[in-house]
Write an enzyme that holds these catalytic residues in place. Structure first.
Site, mmCIF file in Angstrom:
data_model
loop_
_atom_site.group_PDB
_atom_site.id
_atom_site.type_symbol
_atom_site.label_atom_id
_atom_site.label_comp_id
_atom_site.label_asym_id
_atom_site.label_seq_id
_atom_site.Cartn_x
_atom_site.Cartn_y
_atom_site.Cartn_z
ATOM 1 N N SER A 1 0.857 -1.194 0.000
ATOM 2 C CA SER A 1 0.000 0.000 0.000
ATOM 3 C C SER A 1 0.890 1.240 0.000
ATOM 4 O O SER A 1 2.027 1.191 0.489
ATOM 5 C CB SER A 1 -0.863 -0.003 1.262
ATOM 6 O OG SER A 1 -1.430 1.277 1.480
ATOM 7 N N TYR B 1 -1.025 -1.319 10.227
ATOM 8 C CA TYR B 1 -1.180 -1.538 8.783
ATOM 9 C C TYR B 1 0.087 -1.090 8.031
ATOM 10 O O TYR B 1 0.591 -1.793 7.149
ATOM 11 C CB TYR B 1 -2.404 -0.757 8.312
ATOM 12 C CG TYR B 1 -2.825 -1.019 6.891
ATOM 13 C CD1 TYR B 1 -3.576 -2.148 6.557
ATOM 14 C CD2 TYR B 1 -2.494 -0.130 5.869
ATOM 15 C CE1 TYR B 1 -3.980 -2.371 5.252
ATOM 16 C CE2 TYR B 1 -2.890 -0.345 4.564
ATOM 17 C CZ TYR B 1 -3.639 -1.466 4.260
ATOM 18 O OH TYR B 1 -4.034 -1.692 2.962
HETATM 19 P P1 NAP Z 1 -11.539 -6.058 1.077
HETATM 20 O O1 NAP Z 1 -12.515 -5.567 0.061
HETATM 21 O O2 NAP Z 1 -11.757 -5.753 2.509
HETATM 22 O O3 NAP Z 1 -11.418 -7.661 0.890
HETATM 23 C C1 NAP Z 1 -10.542 -8.383 1.703
HETATM 24 C C2 NAP Z 1 -10.440 -9.797 1.213
HETATM 25 O O4 NAP Z 1 -9.477 -10.480 2.027
HETATM 26 C C3 NAP Z 1 -11.746 -10.583 1.330
HETATM 27 O O5 NAP Z 1 -11.840 -11.433 0.224
HETATM 28 C C4 NAP Z 1 -11.543 -11.390 2.627
HETATM 29 O O6 NAP Z 1 -12.263 -12.612 2.653
HETATM 30 C C5 NAP Z 1 -10.069 -11.670 2.535
HETATM 31 N N1 NAP Z 1 -9.422 -11.983 3.819
HETATM 32 C C6 NAP Z 1 -9.383 -11.241 4.951
HETATM 33 N N2 NAP Z 1 -8.684 -11.875 5.913
HETATM 34 C C7 NAP Z 1 -8.278 -13.063 5.369
HETATM 35 C C8 NAP Z 1 -7.542 -14.162 5.850
HETATM 36 N N3 NAP Z 1 -7.041 -14.192 7.097
HETATM 37 N N4 NAP Z 1 -7.329 -15.215 5.025
HETATM 38 C C9 NAP Z 1 -7.820 -15.211 3.753
HETATM 39 N N5 NAP Z 1 -8.526 -14.196 3.247
HETATM 40 C C10 NAP Z 1 -8.760 -13.136 4.046
HETATM 41 O O7 NAP Z 1 -10.048 -5.565 0.748
HETATM 42 P P2 NAP Z 1 -9.463 -4.750 -0.512
HETATM 43 O O8 NAP Z 1 -9.704 -3.311 -0.282
HETATM 44 O O9 NAP Z 1 -9.891 -5.386 -1.784
HETATM 45 O O10 NAP Z 1 -7.888 -4.967 -0.273
HETATM 46 C C11 NAP Z 1 -7.171 -6.019 -0.901
HETATM 47 C C12 NAP Z 1 -5.684 -5.830 -0.605
HETATM 48 O O11 NAP Z 1 -5.261 -4.572 -1.130
HETATM 49 C C13 NAP Z 1 -5.346 -5.815 0.881
HETATM 50 O O12 NAP Z 1 -4.108 -6.444 1.086
HETATM 51 C C14 NAP Z 1 -5.271 -4.336 1.188
HETATM 52 O O13 NAP Z 1 -4.453 -4.092 2.314
HETATM 53 C C15 NAP Z 1 -4.670 -3.813 -0.099
HETATM 54 N N6 NAP Z 1 -4.924 -2.388 -0.329
HETATM 55 C C16 NAP Z 1 -6.192 -1.910 -0.425
HETATM 56 C C17 NAP Z 1 -6.388 -0.558 -0.632
HETATM 57 C C18 NAP Z 1 -7.760 0.042 -0.769
HETATM 58 O O14 NAP Z 1 -7.852 1.284 -0.868
HETATM 59 N N7 NAP Z 1 -8.835 -0.722 -0.793
HETATM 60 C C19 NAP Z 1 -5.285 0.306 -0.738
HETATM 61 C C20 NAP Z 1 -4.009 -0.227 -0.629
HETATM 62 C C21 NAP Z 1 -3.838 -1.575 -0.429
HETATM 63 P P3 NAP Z 1 -13.807 -12.718 3.198
HETATM 64 O O15 NAP Z 1 -14.667 -12.100 2.129
HETATM 65 O O16 NAP Z 1 -14.060 -14.179 3.334
HETATM 66 O O17 NAP Z 1 -13.855 -11.961 4.476
#
Ligand code: NAP
Length: 249
Positions: free
Chosen positions: A142, A155
Site C-alpha cells: 500500500s 497496517y
Molecule cells: P476487502 O474488500 O476488505 O477484501 C478483503 C479480502 O481479504 C476478502 O476477500 C476477505 O475474505 C479476505 N481476507 C481477509 N482476511 C483473510 C484471511 N485471514 N485469510 C484469507 N482471506 C482473508 O479488501 P481490498 O480493499 O480489496 O484490499 C485487498 C488488498 O489490497 C489488501 O491487502 C489491502 O491491504 C490492499 N490495499 C487496499 C487498498 C484500498 O484502498 N482498498 C489500498 C491499498 C492496499 P472474506 O470475504 O471471506 O472476508
C-alpha cells in the site's frame, strides 16, 4: 489468452481487489483458485462469474495467517489443477486506531494476516514453483507502507514489511525463474475503504491528482501485467497505482 494453461491463486478473492484480480486472470485463460476467509457465498459468486465466462475456478477457504491453512490452500490447488504458476497475496485487513488506543490484538491481527500470511503462502507455493522453475508472486502492499499514515501504525508496519519481504525474496529466487513483485494501491473503492465517512473521503480525493479513487479493476490490470509474459524482466519492484497520490503526500 496470455495466461492459457497457467494456474493462479488469489488470496482474499471473494471481494474487492482480489475479486477483480481473479476475474482478470481467468479472463486471460488462467485456472483460478478463489481463496477467502469467511464469505463463502461471495467466493462462489466469483467462481460462477468465471465459469459463466468459460473459465475454470474453485473457491477454497483458508486463513492465510494460519501456517497449516496456507499449506492446505497450496495442496488443494495442486490436487485440483496440478501446478501453481501465479500467487497473488492480496488478503488483507485493517484495524485502524491511534497508537495510544491501539489494542495489542489489533496489532497482532493485522501483522498476522497482512505480513505473516504473505510468508505462509509464499513458503508453501515456492515448493511447486521451484520444481517447475517458474513462478510469479505478486504481493499487495500500500502507499501507506511507503509513506505512513496517522492511525495506521499496524497496517503501515505490515505493508512496509511486505515491501522488504518482496525485495529479499526476489533476490533469493531470481535464479530459479521466479519473479516477485509488489503492487501498492492508493485509495481504492472497496469494503476496506467504505468505512470512511463522506467528508473524510472527499478530503482524501482532494489530495489525489487524478481527483478520484481507484477502482479494483485498475489494480487488477497491473497485477495481471506483472503475471503476464510482458513483465518477464521485472523483479523486486513496487509498482505504485495511486492516481498520483504519493506525489501529493
Ligand atoms: P476487502 O474488500 O476488505 O477484501 C478483503 C479480502 O481479504 C476478502 O476477500 C476477505 O475474505 C479476505 N481476507 C481477509 N482476511 C483473510 C484471511 N485471514 N485469510 C484469507 N482471506 C482473508 O479488501 P481490498 O480493499 O480489496 O484490499 C485487498 C488488498 O489490497 C489488501 O491487502 C489491502 O491491504 C490492499 N490495499 C487496499 C487498498 C484500498 O484502498 N482498498 C489500498 C491499498 C492496499 P472474506 O470475504 O471471506 O472476508
Amino acid at each position: 489468452m496470455e495466461l492459457q494453461d497457467q494456474v493462479a491463486i488469489v488470496t482474499g478473492a471473494s471481494r474487492g481487489i482480489g475479486r477483480a484480480t481473479a476475474l482478470r486472470l481467468a479472463g486471460a485463460g488462467a485456472r483460478v483458485v478463489v481463496n477467502y476467509a469467511h464469505q463463502a457465498g461471495a467466493a462462489e459468486e466469483v467462481v460462477a462469474a468465471i465459469e459463466d465466462g468459460g473459465g475454470r475456478a474453485i473457491a477454497v477457504p483458508a486463513d492465510v495467517g494460519d501456517y497449516q491453512g496456507a499449506k492446505k490452500l497450496i495442496q488443494t490447488t495442486i490436487e485440483n489443477f496440478g501446478r501453481v504458476d501465479i500467487l497473488v497475496n492480496n488478503a488483507g485487513i485493517s484495524r485502524d486506531n491511534l497508537i495510544a488506543r491501539l489494542k495489542p490484538e489489533d496489532w497482532d491481527a493485522v501483522l498476522r494476516t497482512n505480513l505473516t500470511g504473505v510468508f505462509n503462502c509464499c513458503q508453501a507455493a515456492l515448493k511447486p514453483m521451484l520444481r517447475q522453475r517458474y513462478g510469479r508472486i505478486i504481493n499487495l502492499t500500500s502507499v501507506v507502507g511507503l509513506r505512513g499514515n496517522a492511525g495506521q501504525v499496524n497496517y503501515a508496519a505490515a505493508k512496509a514489511g511486505v515491501i522488504g519481504f518482496t525485495r529479499a525474496l526476489a533476490k533469493e529466487v531470481a535464479s530459479r525463474g521466479i519473479l516477485v513483485n509488489a503492487v501498492a494501491p492508493g485509495f481504492v473503492t472497496t469494503d476496506m475503504t467504505a468505512a470512511l465517512n463522506e467528508t473524510a473521503r472527499e478530503e482524501f480525493y482532494r489530495h489525489i491528482p487524478l481527483g478520484r479513487p481507484g477502482e479494483p479493476e485498475e489494480i487488477a490490470e497491473v497485477i495481471f501485467f506483472l503475471a503476464s509474459p510482458g513483465a518477464r524482466y521485472i523483479t523486486g519492484q513496487v509498482l505504485v497505482v495511486d492516481g498520483g497520490l504519493t506525489l501529493a503526500l
